[in-house]
Design a protein around this motif. Sequence first.
Motif, mmCIF file in Angstrom:
data_model
loop_
_atom_site.group_PDB
_atom_site.id
_atom_site.type_symbol
_atom_site.label_atom_id
_atom_site.label_comp_id
_atom_site.label_asym_id
_atom_site.label_seq_id
_atom_site.Cartn_x
_atom_site.Cartn_y
_atom_site.Cartn_z
ATOM 1 N N ALA A 154 0.828 -1.201 0.000
ATOM 2 C CA ALA A 154 0.000 0.000 0.000
ATOM 3 C C ALA A 154 0.863 1.253 0.000
ATOM 4 N N ALA A 155 1.981 1.212 0.741
ATOM 5 C CA ALA A 155 2.879 2.365 0.781
ATOM 6 C C ALA A 155 3.495 2.621 -0.592
ATOM 7 N N MET A 156 3.893 1.549 -1.274
ATOM 8 C CA MET A 156 4.468 1.713 -2.617
ATOM 9 C C MET A 156 3.433 2.283 -3.579
ATOM 10 N N GLU A 160 4.500 6.755 -0.663
ATOM 11 C CA GLU A 160 4.953 7.315 0.604
ATOM 12 C C GLU A 160 4.683 6.313 1.725
ATOM 13 N N VAL A 161 5.520 6.368 2.734
ATOM 14 C CA VAL A 161 5.340 5.558 3.924
ATOM 15 C C VAL A 161 4.761 6.459 5.008
ATOM 16 N N ILE A 162 3.693 6.015 5.659
ATOM 17 C CA ILE A 162 3.054 6.775 6.732
ATOM 18 C C ILE A 162 3.350 6.071 8.045
ATOM 19 N N LEU A 163 4.001 6.763 8.956
ATOM 20 C CA LEU A 163 4.309 6.239 10.275
ATOM 21 C C LEU A 163 3.633 7.107 11.334
ATOM 22 N N PHE A 164 3.246 6.496 12.445
ATOM 23 C CA PHE A 164 2.629 7.252 13.527
ATOM 24 C C PHE A 164 2.860 6.521 14.830
ATOM 25 N N GLY A 165 2.601 7.202 15.938
ATOM 26 C CA GLY A 165 2.762 6.549 17.228
ATOM 27 C C GLY A 165 2.727 7.525 18.376
ATOM 28 N N THR A 166 3.315 7.103 19.486
ATOM 29 C CA THR A 166 3.369 7.913 20.696
ATOM 30 C C THR A 166 4.823 8.197 21.052
ATOM 31 N N ALA A 167 5.015 9.198 21.889
ATOM 32 C CA ALA A 167 6.344 9.576 22.373
ATOM 33 C C ALA A 167 6.203 10.048 23.814
ATOM 34 N N ARG A 217 12.820 19.702 24.116
ATOM 35 C CA ARG A 217 12.843 21.124 23.767
ATOM 36 C C ARG A 217 14.259 21.683 23.691
ATOM 37 N N ARG A 218 15.239 20.987 24.276
ATOM 38 C CA ARG A 218 16.644 21.394 24.169
ATOM 39 C C ARG A 218 17.372 20.677 23.040
ATOM 40 N N ASP A 219 16.619 19.980 22.193
ATOM 41 C CA ASP A 219 17.146 19.255 21.039
ATOM 42 C C ASP A 219 18.010 18.064 21.449
ATOM 43 N N ARG A 220 17.792 17.548 22.648
ATOM 44 C CA ARG A 220 18.503 16.362 23.088
ATOM 45 C C ARG A 220 17.748 15.129 22.609
ATOM 46 N N ALA A 221 18.494 14.182 22.022
ATOM 47 C CA ALA A 221 17.880 12.978 21.480
ATOM 48 C C ALA A 221 17.583 11.985 22.594
ATOM 49 N N GLY A 222 16.488 11.286 22.454
ATOM 50 C CA GLY A 222 16.131 10.243 23.414
ATOM 51 C C GLY A 222 15.343 9.152 22.719
ATOM 52 N N GLY A 223 15.803 7.930 22.843
ATOM 53 C CA GLY A 223 15.076 6.817 22.241
ATOM 54 C C GLY A 223 15.452 6.599 20.791
ATOM 55 N N THR A 224 15.571 5.353 20.402
ATOM 56 C CA THR A 224 15.866 4.988 19.017
ATOM 57 C C THR A 224 15.029 3.775 18.645
ATOM 58 N N LEU A 225 14.395 3.824 17.499
ATOM 59 C CA LEU A 225 13.630 2.702 16.978
ATOM 60 C C LEU A 225 14.110 2.392 15.572
ATOM 61 N N ASP A 226 14.433 1.146 15.316
ATOM 62 C CA ASP A 226 14.792 0.713 13.970
ATOM 63 C C ASP A 226 13.504 0.476 13.176
ATOM 64 N N VAL A 227 13.349 1.179 12.065
ATOM 65 C CA VAL A 227 12.138 1.043 11.247
ATOM 66 C C VAL A 227 12.478 0.685 9.808
ATOM 67 N N SER A 228 13.642 0.081 9.591
ATOM 68 C CA SER A 228 14.055 -0.269 8.230
ATOM 69 C C SER A 228 13.074 -1.239 7.583
ATOM 70 N N HIS A 229 12.386 -2.055 8.407
ATOM 71 C CA HIS A 229 11.444 -3.023 7.857
ATOM 72 C C HIS A 229 10.235 -2.353 7.216
ATOM 73 N N ARG A 230 9.980 -1.089 7.537
ATOM 74 C CA ARG A 230 8.850 -0.391 6.927
ATOM 75 C C ARG A 230 9.120 -0.038 5.462
ATOM 76 N N PHE A 231 10.366 -0.117 5.047
ATOM 77 C CA PHE A 231 10.747 0.347 3.715
ATOM 78 C C PHE A 231 11.248 -0.770 2.808
ATOM 79 N N ALA A 232 11.619 -1.920 3.364
ATOM 80 C CA ALA A 232 12.147 -3.008 2.543
ATOM 81 C C ALA A 232 11.926 -4.328 3.249
ATOM 82 N N GLY A 233 11.913 -5.397 2.466
ATOM 83 C CA GLY A 233 11.755 -6.728 3.019
ATOM 84 C C GLY A 233 10.682 -7.505 2.286
ATOM 85 N N PRO A 234 10.669 -8.827 2.469
ATOM 86 C CA PRO A 234 9.676 -9.649 1.761
ATOM 87 C C PRO A 234 8.306 -9.559 2.419
ATOM 88 N N SER A 235 7.253 -9.586 1.596
ATOM 89 C CA SER A 235 5.894 -9.623 2.126
ATOM 90 C C SER A 235 5.469 -11.052 2.437
#
Length: 362
Positions: A154-156, A160-167, A217-235
């Motif tokens: 569906a993204a192809m 575009e790829v649509i991502l959403f969630g919480t933080a 708000r101080r531009d400090r990074a927190g948290g990392t999620l790998d989302v490479s599977h949203r863009f490539a891989g077998p169905s």
Amino acid sequence: MTTDDDSWLYTALAPARRLEPTDAELAPVTERVARSRRRRRRGRRTVALAVPALLVGATAAAAATGLVSVGSVIPGDGFSGDERPVVKETVLVSGVDEEVGRWRMTGFSTAQKADCLKLTLLERAARRAPGPAVSGYCGGLMPFSEFGHGRRAAAMARGEVILFGTAPAAARTVELSGDGGVRVSVQTHSGVDASRRYWLLTAPTRLRDAELHWRDRRDRAGGTLDVSHRFAGPSARTVVATGSTPAAGRWQLLAYESRRLSADGDVYSPEGLPCIELRLLDRAQVNARSGYCGIQRRTPGFTRGQSRLYRATGKVSGLIMFGRAPARADAVEVSSGGRTISAPARPAPAGIPGRFWVLARP
């Protein structure tokens, strides 16, 4: 009541104002009712019957178009796909994206008391456009969560790829980064729940080494999620690695993309997750197959599943572990009881992100 003054009608509608729509949005409907009343010259009983109909119609129209305030409770169908309202959905947050237009996230509980997060692309739903208009998940949400809207096909098709969630509450932006210097950053939105914020972003397809971060708000990074599977891989299930070990014999690893699995409105497996299946080819046993779907938040790009090995007598003879590793990994090591064993991280076929590993021990 025979007066042409319509102030009584606004008074009657006052309890519904907190649910939206506003007076300006109701004005055309109110005027049509007033014109009809004057034209037909009917009495109070006829007008009194029109007021509840107007209330229901206005509330339903507001829910359909997204003109409802945060915290409102609206009738919804959850994830059932049934046009008839089956649950009460609380509006958590709403926003506008340049690519997808207006969107809204709602929360509700299923009959099994599972808490659900639901995204509705309002303009897509209104147009009945091809592709999903609704997506989400039922279950516990991590402080930093990510979901994909629809599967990769569906993204192809959308381009575009649509991502959403919480933080977390401290997050003010969510940033997507990928190979080639691609960066997409969006503001987070406050909602009903003060302990978290909400976000939605769109990104180009076929992005490599994609990761999500949130920043305060101080531009400090927190948290990392790998989302490479949203863009490539077998169905569909695809063999990504083969090999053998003395403890388990010959094996195959297969990768595929999850489909949405639901029961009674409870989406217990969202669509688009990376899945791995292990097949033991030399062992005639009930657990010749095992696997899992999903990512592990604390180890971006690295996942682990495991299954017991059984002798023909039914006794446990060992343990086999398997999973995905980042593309930069050469090997995977496991230490236990002062002993370390390792297995190579095998490269996947072209177009499939990451590497794969299998390790068996007595």
